[in-house]
Motif scaffolding. Structure first.
Motif, PDB file in Angstrom:
ATOM      1  N   ARG A 158       0.857  -1.200   0.000  1.00  0.00           N
ATOM      2  CA  ARG A 158       0.000   0.000   0.000  1.00  0.00           C
ATOM      3  C   ARG A 158       0.881   1.235   0.000  1.00  0.00           C
ATOM      4  O   ARG A 158       1.944   1.253   0.611  1.00  0.00           O
ATOM      5  CB  ARG A 158      -0.920   0.031   1.213  1.00  0.00           C
ATOM      6  N   GLU A 159       0.378   2.247  -0.700  1.00  0.00           N
ATOM      7  CA  GLU A 159       1.085   3.520  -0.781  1.00  0.00           C
ATOM      8  C   GLU A 159       0.022   4.616  -0.762  1.00  0.00           C
ATOM      9  O   GLU A 159      -0.833   4.654  -1.641  1.00  0.00           O
ATOM     10  CB  GLU A 159       1.868   3.545  -2.097  1.00  0.00           C
ATOM     11  N   ARG A 160       0.040   5.443   0.261  1.00  0.00           N
ATOM     12  CA  ARG A 160      -0.959   6.511   0.417  1.00  0.00           C
ATOM     13  C   ARG A 160      -2.396   5.976   0.347  1.00  0.00           C
ATOM     14  O   ARG A 160      -3.262   6.554  -0.296  1.00  0.00           O
ATOM     15  CB  ARG A 160      -0.760   7.598  -0.638  1.00  0.00           C
ATOM     16  N   GLY A 161      -2.604   4.812   0.974  1.00  0.00           N
ATOM     17  CA  GLY A 161      -3.947   4.239   1.048  1.00  0.00           C
ATOM     18  C   GLY A 161      -4.389   3.491  -0.188  1.00  0.00           C
ATOM     19  O   GLY A 161      -5.506   2.987  -0.241  1.00  0.00           O
ATOM     20  N   ARG A 162      -3.548   3.396  -1.208  1.00  0.00           N
ATOM     21  CA  ARG A 162      -3.909   2.694  -2.448  1.00  0.00           C
ATOM     22  C   ARG A 162      -3.032   1.461  -2.607  1.00  0.00           C
ATOM     23  O   ARG A 162      -1.887   1.429  -2.159  1.00  0.00           O
ATOM     24  CB  ARG A 162      -3.736   3.617  -3.645  1.00  0.00           C
ATOM     25  N   VAL A 163      -3.566   0.464  -3.269  1.00  0.00           N
ATOM     26  CA  VAL A 163      -2.819  -0.766  -3.524  1.00  0.00           C
ATOM     27  C   VAL A 163      -1.798  -0.517  -4.628  1.00  0.00           C
ATOM     28  O   VAL A 163      -2.102   0.122  -5.637  1.00  0.00           O
ATOM     29  CB  VAL A 163      -3.783  -1.901  -3.932  1.00  0.00           C
ATOM     30  N   VAL A 164      -0.575  -1.008  -4.418  1.00  0.00           N
ATOM     31  CA  VAL A 164       0.464  -0.965  -5.437  1.00  0.00           C
ATOM     32  C   VAL A 164       1.100  -2.347  -5.536  1.00  0.00           C
ATOM     33  O   VAL A 164       1.007  -3.158  -4.609  1.00  0.00           O
ATOM     34  CB  VAL A 164       1.546   0.099  -5.137  1.00  0.00           C
ATOM     35  N   LEU A 165       1.743  -2.599  -6.655  1.00  0.00           N
ATOM     36  CA  LEU A 165       2.457  -3.848  -6.870  1.00  0.00           C
ATOM     37  C   LEU A 165       3.939  -3.523  -6.998  1.00  0.00           C
ATOM     38  O   LEU A 165       4.340  -2.759  -7.874  1.00  0.00           O
ATOM     39  CB  LEU A 165       1.952  -4.544  -8.133  1.00  0.00           C
ATOM     40  N   ARG A 166       4.735  -4.087  -6.110  1.00  0.00           N
ATOM     41  CA  ARG A 166       6.176  -3.816  -6.119  1.00  0.00           C
ATOM     42  C   ARG A 166       6.916  -4.991  -6.750  1.00  0.00           C
ATOM     43  O   ARG A 166       6.565  -6.137  -6.551  1.00  0.00           O
ATOM     44  CB  ARG A 166       6.691  -3.610  -4.706  1.00  0.00           C
ATOM     45  N   LEU A 167       7.944  -4.655  -7.475  1.00  0.00           N
ATOM     46  CA  LEU A 167       8.791  -5.664  -8.094  1.00  0.00           C
ATOM     47  C   LEU A 167       9.978  -5.924  -7.197  1.00  0.00           C
ATOM     48  O   LEU A 167      10.423  -5.036  -6.468  1.00  0.00           O
ATOM     49  CB  LEU A 167       9.268  -5.175  -9.457  1.00  0.00           C
ATOM     50  N   GLU A 168      10.507  -7.129  -7.236  1.00  0.00           N
ATOM     51  CA  GLU A 168      11.685  -7.460  -6.437  1.00  0.00           C
ATOM     52  C   GLU A 168      12.908  -6.721  -6.983  1.00  0.00           C
ATOM     53  O   GLU A 168      13.786  -6.347  -6.229  1.00  0.00           O
ATOM     54  CB  GLU A 168      11.933  -8.962  -6.442  1.00  0.00           C
ATOM     55  N   ASN A 169      12.956  -6.507  -8.279  1.00  0.00           N
ATOM     56  CA  ASN A 169      14.063  -5.800  -8.897  1.00  0.00           C
ATOM     57  C   ASN A 169      13.819  -4.301  -8.761  1.00  0.00           C
ATOM     58  O   ASN A 169      12.933  -3.741  -9.397  1.00  0.00           O
ATOM     59  CB  ASN A 169      14.168  -6.200 -10.368  1.00  0.00           C
ATOM     60  N   LYS A 170      14.594  -3.639  -7.944  1.00  0.00           N
ATOM     61  CA  LYS A 170      14.403  -2.210  -7.659  1.00  0.00           C
ATOM     62  C   LYS A 170      14.677  -1.322  -8.878  1.00  0.00           C
ATOM     63  O   LYS A 170      14.415  -0.132  -8.846  1.00  0.00           O
ATOM     64  CB  LYS A 170      15.308  -1.770  -6.500  1.00  0.00           C
ATOM     65  N   SER A 171      15.210  -1.894  -9.949  1.00  0.00           N
ATOM     66  CA  SER A 171      15.468  -1.129 -11.167  1.00  0.00           C
ATOM     67  C   SER A 171      14.179  -0.781 -11.907  1.00  0.00           C
ATOM     68  O   SER A 171      14.180   0.076 -12.778  1.00  0.00           O
ATOM     69  CB  SER A 171      16.368  -1.923 -12.117  1.00  0.00           C
ATOM     70  N   TYR A 172      13.089  -1.479 -11.587  1.00  0.00           N
ATOM     71  CA  TYR A 172      11.813  -1.254 -12.254  1.00  0.00           C
ATOM     72  C   TYR A 172      10.876  -0.453 -11.358  1.00  0.00           C
ATOM     73  O   TYR A 172      10.924  -0.572 -10.133  1.00  0.00           O
ATOM     74  CB  TYR A 172      11.162  -2.593 -12.614  1.00  0.00           C
ATOM     75  N   PRO A 173       9.998   0.347 -11.951  1.00  0.00           N
ATOM     76  CA  PRO A 173       9.101   1.183 -11.142  1.00  0.00           C
ATOM     77  C   PRO A 173       7.971   0.384 -10.496  1.00  0.00           C
ATOM     78  O   PRO A 173       7.612  -0.704 -10.957  1.00  0.00           O
ATOM     79  CB  PRO A 173       8.526   2.167 -12.174  1.00  0.00           C
TER      80      PRO A 173
END
Length: 56
Positions: A23-38
């Protein structure tokens, strides 16, 4: 320290992908394991998750 953030298989742009649910600012986000990608910030109200039965 163990990462307890849920990982899930989801559909992004009509392709299956494995991402970390967060979650980011109350919204769902999808994070990648590779920090090079947004971070993926889905637009709209829904994230489509395939069901275990394959009918999802």
């Amino acid at each position: 320290m163990q990462d307890l953030t849920p990982h899930l298989c989801t559909i992004v742009d009509n392709e299956f992908t494995l991402k970390r649910l967060d979650r980011e600012r109350g919204r769902v986000v999808l994070r990648l394991e590779n920090k090079s990608y947004p971070v993926i910030r889905p637009k709209g109200e829904h994230i489509r998750l395939p069901s275990p039965s394959g009918r999802g």
